[in-house]
Design a protein around this motif. Structure first.
Motif, mmCIF file in Angstrom:
data_model
loop_
_atom_site.group_PDB
_atom_site.id
_atom_site.type_symbol
_atom_site.label_atom_id
_atom_site.label_comp_id
_atom_site.label_asym_id
_atom_site.label_seq_id
_atom_site.Cartn_x
_atom_site.Cartn_y
_atom_site.Cartn_z
ATOM 1 N N ALA A 1 -23.860 47.518 56.182
ATOM 2 C CA ALA A 1 -23.771 48.914 56.593
ATOM 3 C C ALA A 1 -25.104 49.411 57.136
ATOM 4 O O ALA A 1 -25.142 50.121 58.154
ATOM 5 N N LEU A 2 -26.175 49.060 56.488
ATOM 6 C CA LEU A 2 -27.484 49.519 56.954
ATOM 7 C C LEU A 2 -27.833 48.877 58.296
ATOM 8 O O LEU A 2 -28.411 49.530 59.175
ATOM 9 N N ALA A 3 -27.485 47.609 58.475
ATOM 10 C CA ALA A 3 -27.748 46.952 59.758
ATOM 11 C C ALA A 3 -26.934 47.598 60.875
ATOM 12 O O ALA A 3 -27.431 47.815 61.995
ATOM 13 N N ASN A 4 -25.671 47.916 60.582
ATOM 14 C CA ASN A 4 -24.830 48.564 61.599
ATOM 15 C C ASN A 4 -25.344 49.943 61.951
ATOM 16 O O ASN A 4 -25.236 50.393 63.088
ATOM 17 N N GLN B 1 -18.759 57.970 63.751
ATOM 18 C CA GLN B 1 -18.818 56.645 63.137
ATOM 19 C C GLN B 1 -19.442 56.771 61.757
ATOM 20 O O GLN B 1 -20.457 57.415 61.586
ATOM 21 N N GLN B 2 -18.787 56.177 60.746
ATOM 22 C CA GLN B 2 -19.318 56.226 59.378
ATOM 23 C C GLN B 2 -20.489 55.256 59.238
ATOM 24 O O GLN B 2 -20.471 54.174 59.794
ATOM 25 N N GLY B 3 -21.467 55.641 58.447
ATOM 26 C CA GLY B 3 -22.588 54.732 58.245
ATOM 27 C C GLY B 3 -23.701 55.359 57.412
ATOM 28 O O GLY B 3 -23.559 56.445 56.850
ATOM 29 N N GLU C 1 -15.219 49.016 44.937
ATOM 30 C CA GLU C 1 -15.972 49.200 46.167
ATOM 31 C C GLU C 1 -16.437 50.655 46.244
ATOM 32 O O GLU C 1 -15.635 51.583 46.255
ATOM 33 N N TRP C 2 -17.724 50.848 46.282
ATOM 34 C CA TRP C 2 -18.257 52.211 46.293
ATOM 35 C C TRP C 2 -19.247 52.453 47.421
ATOM 36 O O TRP C 2 -19.693 53.587 47.624
ATOM 37 N N MET C 3 -19.582 51.413 48.153
ATOM 38 C CA MET C 3 -20.583 51.585 49.193
ATOM 39 C C MET C 3 -20.112 52.560 50.267
ATOM 40 O O MET C 3 -20.911 53.331 50.823
ATOM 41 N N SER C 4 -18.817 52.565 50.573
ATOM 42 C CA SER C 4 -18.317 53.451 51.623
ATOM 43 C C SER C 4 -18.489 54.918 51.274
ATOM 44 O O SER C 4 -18.493 55.782 52.153
ATOM 45 N N LEU C 5 -18.599 55.217 50.005
ATOM 46 C CA LEU C 5 -18.798 56.611 49.602
ATOM 47 C C LEU C 5 -20.141 57.151 50.087
ATOM 48 O O LEU C 5 -20.337 58.368 50.147
ATOM 49 N N TRP C 6 -21.051 56.298 50.408
ATOM 50 C CA TRP C 6 -22.374 56.715 50.873
ATOM 51 C C TRP C 6 -22.409 56.958 52.391
ATOM 52 O O TRP C 6 -23.426 57.412 52.899
ATOM 53 N N PHE C 7 -21.330 56.662 53.062
ATOM 54 C CA PHE C 7 -21.335 56.783 54.525
ATOM 55 C C PHE C 7 -21.152 58.243 54.930
ATOM 56 O O PHE C 7 -20.380 58.981 54.320
ATOM 57 N N LEU C 8 -21.886 58.637 55.979
ATOM 58 C CA LEU C 8 -21.735 59.958 56.575
ATOM 59 C C LEU C 8 -21.445 59.780 58.059
ATOM 60 O O LEU C 8 -21.895 58.804 58.680
ATOM 61 N N PRO C 9 -20.673 60.689 58.660
ATOM 62 C CA PRO C 9 -20.410 60.575 60.108
ATOM 63 C C PRO C 9 -21.684 60.755 60.907
ATOM 64 O O PRO C 9 -22.538 61.568 60.552
#
Length: 1727
Positions: A903-906, A866-868, A846-854
């Motif tokens: 993630a993009l929808a959220n 919130q991460q996203g 799982e690597w998608m979460s690495l792209w999230f920024l607060p």
């Protein structure tokens, strides 16, 4: 400008080293200054002449056999440059060659003619010295051959050396111009000496040579006699020609000698004239009949006529040429009659003659009198005049002479004829003697002598260099000027040949030669030609050997030598390398490297499509060693760094120049240098050390260091781009390691947080650009021995997100940022590449979460973050279209995973409309550029992949779109919400407008436009714009994606190609509604508005009022999106398609002609053609659209075929598809474009195959007609595709499957049309394959390719089955294909394969392991099935192939396989089909089934029953035991038996086996069932075939109860074969041996008689024919059939038939029926 171009055009070194530049300069000079261009052209001619001179001298000096014709051509060209080089030894060599050529008797006329042309040019050369030297050489050869020193030698071929002089043209030149040369005494003397030697050399010549000389001399004698003189040696020799020889053999022919004597009367010297009179007196007195002619010749007469023709009033030889006839032709004829009539008085005849003389002044009247034989009459009068009693007609002489003169003056042909009549010449001279006191008569005779004696020299065409084959038109009589000078002529004539006709015009005048640029060019040209090129010349200058003695004007100056050394690439580069090796200071090295860079620059400016001379030369020089020492150590000072900058800059340029033809040696050297295990200075220099960072205060050193980093990154980028085409394994491995090492170094450079006070934006931008180019290569992170690929990717992600966070998100985008926009652009592009790399390297992690920024600001610490992926959304509305494009591309890449979609929808929850509304609004935004909208379409396509609900479901991760109506409070999610959203946004209406305004033309861009700031280094060849050059089309791998799959690779950026000539910013341009496609030029609509806020919350996109053009790439993405919509909501989407007419509009864009035009441009690029990259991009986009469209159409055919299957849509679509498939890509060199073609062809083949399957009746004619128009190209295309099984298996499969489906559908249609009477006029594939002789080679080519595909693959390869299917279909429809397969040993190969399979099955049956055996056995059975099917189709209706199968023992092989065939019903069915085809109309094949054969059979076969001793018995046994449920096999068995029943041998086996007894056990239908069973019908068909022969009929009659059973069966019906029992009776009745048994069975007679009353006409005919056959020649039958019931039926049937068929001849069956009844009636009524 004009002067500069003129000087450049005359620069010899530049023209040699850079011919392209030279050509361009000359072209411009021609337009700007015609005078200077003329000088250049003439100088170029002189240069060419100089080259020919040196080549001639070089070739002459070589040993061995020489090409004389080539030497002569060189010599001819060499004559034009004598005025410059004055190399006179050349003349002697040329004369020697000419002499040698003419000396040989085997020399060709062409060679002799060309050499003579050169000799004449030399004899008449404009330069006196050349002419003098030529005459001198000719004289020397003449002396050598005819000199006195040869007296003691026997006459031999030595004199052949002068043959080159013995030609009328050569002697004419010497006589007319050589003797009279006014400017050169040397020429004059030599010419006279040559002629004297020739005239006096009879004793030195062979008879052949002398005769040749005299023959050549005769036409020139009129010229030579002008030099006759009693006191001059030459003149005396000339006079001797006219004298009668004391020997028996005279020098000249009689007529020629007489003409020469008469000619001497016109010479100016009295002594010569007196001698001529003596000669003539002797001739006249010795003439035959001299005693009967006037006057008597004595001294008194001769003394009065010495100056006879020296008149004072010359006659004007001129005729009139009036446009219209003044006198009628009839009048002329009447006057002529008076003139020639003997009955008319002489006075009238004289008057008539005078009138004719006046009339003949008009040349148009000559034709009349020629027909009337005027000349002959005049000669008759003249002969009469000189006779003894000729005084009577003297009055007619003067007008007759005038008449004769005028006719001869206008008729050259008549002149030639009369000049050869010595009698006429003698008569004319006698007339002049008779009338010596009448000046008018004497003058007329003198004029006639001029016409007749100088005729040879008057014809100018005779002396031209290239005489015409066509006769010249009558021209005005003229004579050479020299004749005027040497003779006293009694006429006025026009003169010619004042100068020699062989004289050449020198290209350069003295004034031109005086020009310094001209003389410099000629001087360098002479030296280059003399030493045969620059290399030899420079070697000679560097050596100490003595050069040849040449004129001072030809010696090179110091300036010339320096120019040659510098301009000559190899010499200049060698000098640079020598300077580098010997350099003592940095300055010297930098100067040498700079010079080398200039050589590379010259290569680029030379506008060559291939590598320039600099790159080629460097490959041969050891420059690596010279530069190596500067690249292996770290620079110690600023000067070192500057030197390193220059060297790296040079390497960068060199690699770019060699991009198309990369040097592996160079690339390997650089990579090994970069990847050394010890210190690695070049990579280490990318990152500043601590000490270097402390030195940042020094501005100069800082600037130098930044420039060094810039050059290093540029070099690395160029290296990466250059390796795209490298295939060398070692080089590739080194590159992979270098990519990862460079990635780690660039990561160290990315230190944003270390210096918050100063960001170093230029350095940061360079670093990011280098990262963008690096990350474009797949697998760039996977070659580090210490760091895992995913760890590198994570570090990259962290650094890049930090850049985005620091410089974009927190600063409100680029509206508030003061940094260069290139940072954002490069960063987002790196992130896009990184997303694909992480997908490849992460695997299941799982690597998608690495792209999230607060989310939110750091200052708002009290608000939980919130991460996203919300940081990505502002980039979608950036003011830079490339940023929007790339960021949306990143969004489409992340949404290929479900987690990315969620993630993009959220992250878009706080945006009005959410993710779906935002993306739809971007997609439908008419002001947005096409490439941005395309990426929005990809995001939507990916969002549709995840299954979405139709209602709200708790804890469901993906709800899809959500729509809420504030007025009604209604909320929708999932599919309903999607439909509502599309309806609300007028999605399909927008799409309709997009399709209508698609721009298909080529996108041309401004060469100076850059994706970056114009002041930045992005204008270099390494700019970010390269990464956008080819935005890769959807995946072109061999396995195509399912329509519902994620569009993972659709946003992959191809590695940049390093060109600033193509900027892909294809923005949609808003035009006025009336703007046409032709007025559109896609230059991009540059937006200058401020960053836009999130889209309007209305989610409604109003339709545009203005026309907005979009690109095919956007429509490609829309087709993929529509494909997914069709999958999710088939009915609604199909309905929308129909309402918006979308399919019709989308198909209308497909245009094969446009693609064909572009491909033709690529195959033959002209200078005026647009750059190849632009055309390739246009074709790629169009092909991408066609691929997407074909996938969409296939989905439509699956969901609702009516959307596509419409006549007005299908026909043009198929025409375009076939046009695209038959485009010849043979000379297209771009691999990416070829891959695009293959990808598109695959989808088009699949579409055509589906069209044929879904609606073959509608689409087949269109496909066939389109293929027929491009048949040769289509065959080539099939062959090409079939040969791609290894490289492109998808295309291979699709093409062969289409071919198979096409042939199958056509065969089906043919079978269905057999019952129809009308014939189809459209061509068929079968007719194209077989009918035309021209197509035979193409068919053989196709058959060969498919056979190779089939036989060249293993049985486990699934592609073998594809080839087998295509081959089966081809064999089934083409007789030629069968014949070719037979030649290719397909039948033998299949038989060997079947034998091998049999042996393998038998062997495997003995081994344990049932499961493994079963699996292996299945594969073998499939292989066996394919082989038998191929055999079946190969044998179909082909007796030659059946004979081959018979020889290959087909039946014994099948017999040996029979136990295995019994185990598999499908195999049994195929084998029976094979046997049916084999035995059809092939008696030998049928008989072969009866042969006994013994083979090896498995032990396990015993439970299936023992193998019979013939295959025929096996089949009979199978037919007897076949269960009723297996109807297919049962039907095939009986079909085979029906074929076999026609064979005598097989009937015997059937009879002996008692197989027919099974027929008697058949059960008849019971109850209300009136139809016979299928098994019964099969038996009846078999019996029918058996009954076709008498032996078979006996077999049927021997069956007890068979006739009764057939009688009962005749009462029942069957829909396909209702009359089978009647036909059997019909056949049996024809045999006399059977008639008693039939007659004895009343039931049969009753059935046959009842047929006459049947409603079925066929039954009536069968019954009538059977009864007639039964009664024919059988008296008992007549008696039996005379019963009232039978006779009544016959009579009624006959009377009814006569009424029903009054005109029976129209139908043969009706006529036959009437004939049967008529004969029946007659036989029954007879006694």
């Amino acid at each position: 400008m004009s002067t500069a171009l003129f000087l450049l055009s005359l620069d010899m070194p530049i023209s040699l080293e850079y011919p392209n530049i030279h050509e361009a300069v000359v072209a411009y000079l021609e337009q700007l200054n015609s005078e200077n261009y003329s000088i250049y052209k003439r100088t170029a001619e002189a240069v060419y002449s100089i080259e020919c001179t040196c080549n001639f001298l070089s070739d002459i000096g070589k040993e061995g056999e020489k090409n004389l014709l080539e030497l002569v051509e060189l010599a001819d060209q060499a004559l034009r440059s004598f005025s410059y080089h004055q190399h006179f030894p050349l003349i002697k060599e040329i004369i020697s060659i000419c002499s040698k050529i003419w000396k040989s008797a085997q020399a060709s006329p062409l060679l002799q003619g060309e050499s003579q042309k050169v000799l004449l040019h030399m004899l008449s050369h404009p330069l006196p010295r050349v002419k003098a030297e030529t005459y001198h050489c000719c004289l020397e050869i003449t002396k050598e051959c005819l000199g006195v020193h040869n007296v003691t030698k026997p006459v031999s071929s030595l004199c052949n050396g002068i043959h080159f002089l013995l030609h009328p043209k050569v002697l004419y030149e010497i006589s007319v111009f050589g003797i009279q040369e006014p400017e050169s005494e040397q020429v004059n003397t030599a010419a006279k000496a040559i002629l004297l030697y020739l005239l006096q050399g009879r004793l030195m010549m062979t008879a052949l040579t002398w005769n040749k000389f005299i023959e050549s001399l005769c036409p020139v004698i009129p010229i030579l006699q002008g030099y006759a003189d009693t006191e001059d040696p030459l003149g005396n020799c000339i006079l001797l020609l006219s004298k009668a020889s004391s020997d028996t053999e005279e020098m000249l022919p009689c007529t020629t000698r007489l003409k020469s004597m008469l000619r001497l009367l016109l010479v100016k010297k009295p002594s010569v004239r007196s001698l001529a009179l003596k000669l003539l007196a002797f001739h006249l007195t010795s003439e035959e009949g001299a005693d009967t002619k006037r006057p008597l010749i004595d001294a008194r007469v001769l003394s009065r006529v010495t100056d006879l023709f020296i008149g004072k009033k010359p006659i004007e030889l001129r005729l009139d040429d009036r446009r219209e006839l003044v006198i009628k032709l009839e009048t002329v004829e009447k006057v002529y009659e008076i003139f020639t009539s003997d009955d008319v008085d002489l006075v009238l005849r004289k008057s008539a003659a005078e009138q004719l003389a006046v009339i003949m002044q008009d040349i148009k009247m000559h034709a009349v009198v020629k027909k009337l034989c005027l000349i002959d009459k005049i000669i008759e009068y003249l002969n009469e005049c000189v006779s003894q009693d000729g005084k009577v007609v003297e009055c007619l002489v003067q007008p007759c002479l005038t008449l004769l003169r005028k006719v001869l003056c206008g008729d050259p042909v008549m002149r030639v004829s009369l000049s050869q009549q010595s009698s006429l010449l003698t008569v004319l001279f006698r007339v002049s003697l008779i009338f010596h006191e009448d000046c008018s008569v004497v003058t007329e005779v003198g004029a006639l002598f001029c016409l007749l004696l100088f005729d040879e020299v008057s014809r100018m065409d005779m002396w031209s260099v290239n005489p015409s084959n066509k006769p010249s038109l009558p021209s005005v009589f003229s004579l050479p000027v020299s004749v005027f000078r040497r003779y006293h002529l009694p006429v006025h004539v026009i003169g010619h040949h004042a100068v020699s006709p062989y004289s050449i015009v020198l290209p350069l005048s003295a004034d031109c030669l005086a020009l310094k640029p001209v003389s410099d060019m000629l001087r360098i040209a002479w030296n280059l030609s003399w030493y045969h090129g620059s290399d030899n010349l420079l070697k000679q200058m560097n050596s100490e050997t003595k050069t040849q003695e040449i004129l001072d004007a030809l010696k090179l100056s110091t300036e010339d030598i320096l120019t040659l050394k510098i301009t000559h690439m190899a010499s200049g580069l060698q000098d640079c390398l020598h300077s580098i090796v010997q350099a003592a200071t940095h300055r010297e090295v930098r100067a040498a490297v700079t010079r080398m860079s200039f050589y590379l620059l010259n290569d680029r400016l030379s506008l060559k499509g291939c590598p320039g001379p600099c790159g080629v030369t460097l490959k041969s020089l050891a420059w690596h060693t010279a530069l190596n020492r500067f690249l292996q150590v770290l620079p110690a000072c600023t000067e070192d760094e500057k030197l390193l900058i220059d060297i790296i800059h040079f390497l960068n340029k060199l690699i770019k120049e060699q991009r198309k033809n990369s040097s592996l040696e160079l690339l390997n050297w650089i990579l090994e240098l970069l990847l050394r295990h010890s210190a690695n200075p070049l990579l280490d220099l990318l990152v500043l050390t601590e000490s270097q960072a402390r030195e940042e205060t020094d501005d100069i050193r800082t600037a130098v260091r930044q420039q060094l980093q810039k050059e290093l990154i540029a070099l690395f980028d160029t290296l990466l781009l250059n390796f795209m085409e490298v295939t060398d394994r070692k080089c590739s491995e080194l590159l992979y390691v270098f990519q990862t090492q460079l990635a780690l170094k660039l990561l160290q450079c990315l230190k944003v947080t270390d210096a918050p006070h100063f960001y170093g934006l230029p350095s940061l931008e360079r670093t990011l650009r280098g990262m963008a180019n690096l990350t474009a290569f797949p697998g760039w992170s996977s070659h580090s021995p210490l760091t895992k690929p995913l760890d590198i990717c994570v570090k990259y992600l962290s650094g890049l997100l930090e850049v985005i966070t620091s410089f974009y998100v927190e600063r409100g985008g680029n509206a508030m940022s003061f940094m260069g926009k290139g940072v954002t652009k490069s960063t987002i592009l790196c992130l896009l590449h990184l997303s694909h790399e992480m997908m490849a390297q992460a695997g299941s992690l799982e690597w998608m979460s690495l792209w999230f920024l607060p989310l939110g600001s750091h200052s708002e610490e009290h608000i939980p973050t919130q991460q996203g992926l919300a940081w990505l959304i502002p980039l979608w509305v950036d003011r830079d279209p490339e940023v929007r494009f790339t960021s949306l591309g990143l969004g489409s890449a992340l949404t290929t995973l479900e987690t990315g979609c969620v993630a993009l929808a959220n992250s878009c929850q706080n945006i009005s409309g959410g993710l779906w509304g935002t993306v739809v609004n971007i997609l439908l935004d008419q002001s947005e550029c096409s490439m941005v909208r395309r990426e929005a379409a990809f995001i939507l396509q990916n969002l549709l992949v995840i299954p979405m609900p139709t209602e709200i479901i708790k804890d469901y991760t993906w709800q899809g779109p959500c729509v809420h109506d504030e007025d009604s409070g209604l909320s929708l999610i999932g599919k309903p919400a999607l439909q509502a959203l599309l309806y609300h946004c007028h999605f399909y209406e927008h799409l309709n407008q997009m399709v209508k305004h698609c721009y298909l033309g080529r996108c041309m861009f401004d060469l100076n436009f850059s994706a970056f700031d114009r002041n930045s280094e992005s204008n270099d060849l390494n700019g970010l714009d390269d990464s956008f050059k080819f935005w890769r089309a959807p995946s072109r791998t061999s396995q195509d994606r399912d329509p519902s799959s994620l569009s993972t690779s659709e946003t992959t950026v191809a590695p940049s190609l390093g060109s600033t000539e193509f900027q892909p910013l294809v923005q949609s341009t808003t035009l006025l509604p009336e703007a046409s496609h032709d007025q559109f030029v896609a230059q991009g609509h540059q937006e200058s508005t401020s960053p836009r806020p999130p889209h309007d919350s209305s989610l409604s996109a109003p339709l545009p009022k203005l026309c907005v053009f979009v690109t095919p790439s956007l429509l490609s993405a829309m087709c993929s999106l529509l494909d997914n919509l069709l999958t999710i909501a088939p009915r609604d989407t199909a309905k929308a398609f129909r309402q918006a007419h979308l399919i019709e509009l989308l198909c209308s864009i497909a245009d094969a002609t446009l693609i064909q035009t572009c491909v033709q441009e690529l195959r033959a690029l002209l200078p005026s053609s647009p750059p190849a990259e632009h055309t390739q991009a246009q074709v790629s986009f169009l092909l991408e659209y066609l691929s997407s469209l074909s996938r969409l159409l296939q989905s439509c055919l699956l969901v609702e075929p009516d959307l596509v299957i419409q006549d007005e849509l299908v026909k043009p679509l198929i025409t375009n598809i076939i046009g695209i498939l038959t485009i010849c890509t043979k000379d297209v060199l771009d691999k990416e474009l070829i891959s695009a073609f293959y990808h598109t062809w695959t989808h088009l083949f699949n579409l055509l195959a589906m069209l044929l399957r879904k609606a073959g009746a509608i689409t087949l004619p269109s496909v066939t007609v389109a293929l027929a128009k491009h048949w040769t190209a289509a065959i080539d295309m099939f062959c090409t595709c079939a040969g791609l099984s290894a490289t492109c298996p998808a295309l291979y499969t699709a093409s062969l499957q289409f071919l198979s489906v096409l042939l199958t559908e056509e065969a089906k249609g043919h079978l269905q049309a057999k019952s129809k009477t009308h014939l189809c006029c459209s061509p068929t594939v079968a007719s194209l394959l077989d009918d035309s002789q021209e197509n035979q080679k193409s068919l053989e080519q196709l058959s060969d390719v498919i056979l190779q595909c089939y036989e060249g693959k293993s049985s486990k390869d699934i592609l073998k089955r594809v080839a087998a299917n295509a081959l089966m279909s081809l064999l089934a429809v083409s007789r030629r294909a069968q014949k070719h397969a037979l030649k290719a040993n397909l039948i033998d190969n299949c038989m060997e394969q079947m034998k091998h399979i049999n042996a393998q099955l038998n062997l495997d049956s003995l081994r344990p392991g049932k499961a493994a055996l079963k699996k292996k056995e299945d594969g073998v059975i499939k292989e066996l099935s394919i082989a038998m099917q191929l055999l079946r189709n190969c044998l179909y209706q082909n007796e030659e192939c059946k004979e081959a199968a018979l020889e290959a023992h087909l039946v014994p092989v099948l017999h040996s396989l029979w136990p295995w065939i019994l185990m598999d019903d499908s195999l049994m069915q195929i084998s029976l089909q094979l046997l049916c085809v084999y035995t059809a109309n092939f008696p030998n094949g049928c008989s072969s089934l009866c042969w006994s054969s013994c083979g090896q059979h498995p032990v396990q076969a015993t439970h299936r029953g023992a193998v019979s001793n013939s295959l025929m018995l096996c089949i009979l046994k199978l037919a007897s035991q076949m269960p009723l449920e297996n109807t297919t096999v049962q039907q095939m068995v009986f079909m085979l038996l029906s074929n076999l029943a026609l064979s005598h041998d097989c009937k015997g086996v059937i009879q002996k086996s008692n197989f027919l007894q099974n027929f008697l056990s058949l059960a008849l239908p019971k109850g209300g069932n009136k139809h016979l069973s299928n098994l019964t019908i099969l038996w009846l068909k078999l019996l029918l075939n058996i009954s076709s022969g008498e032996d078979g009929q006996q077999m049927i009659l021997r069956l007890d109860g068979c006739l009764d059973l057939l009688t009962e069966m005749s009462k029942y019906k069957h829909k396909s074969s209702p009359l089978l029992p009647l036909l059997i009776f019909h056949n049996v009745c024809f045999s006399p041996a059977n008639k008693p048994k039939i007659l004895a069975n009343e039931k049969v007679i009753t059935v046959l008689a009842a047929c006459l009353e049947s409603e079925n006409q066929n039954a009536q005919r069968i019954g009538a024919a059977a009864l007639w056959a039964l009664i024919y020649n059988y008296q008992k039958a007549k008696t039996a059939l005379k019963s009232p019931s039978v006779k009544r039926r016959v009579d009624e049937a006959y009377s009814l038939a006569k009424k029903t068929f009054p005109n029976s001849e129209a139908n043969p069956l009706n006529a036959y029926y009437l004939k049967c009844l008529e004969n029946l009636v007659q036989l029954l009524n007879s006694s």
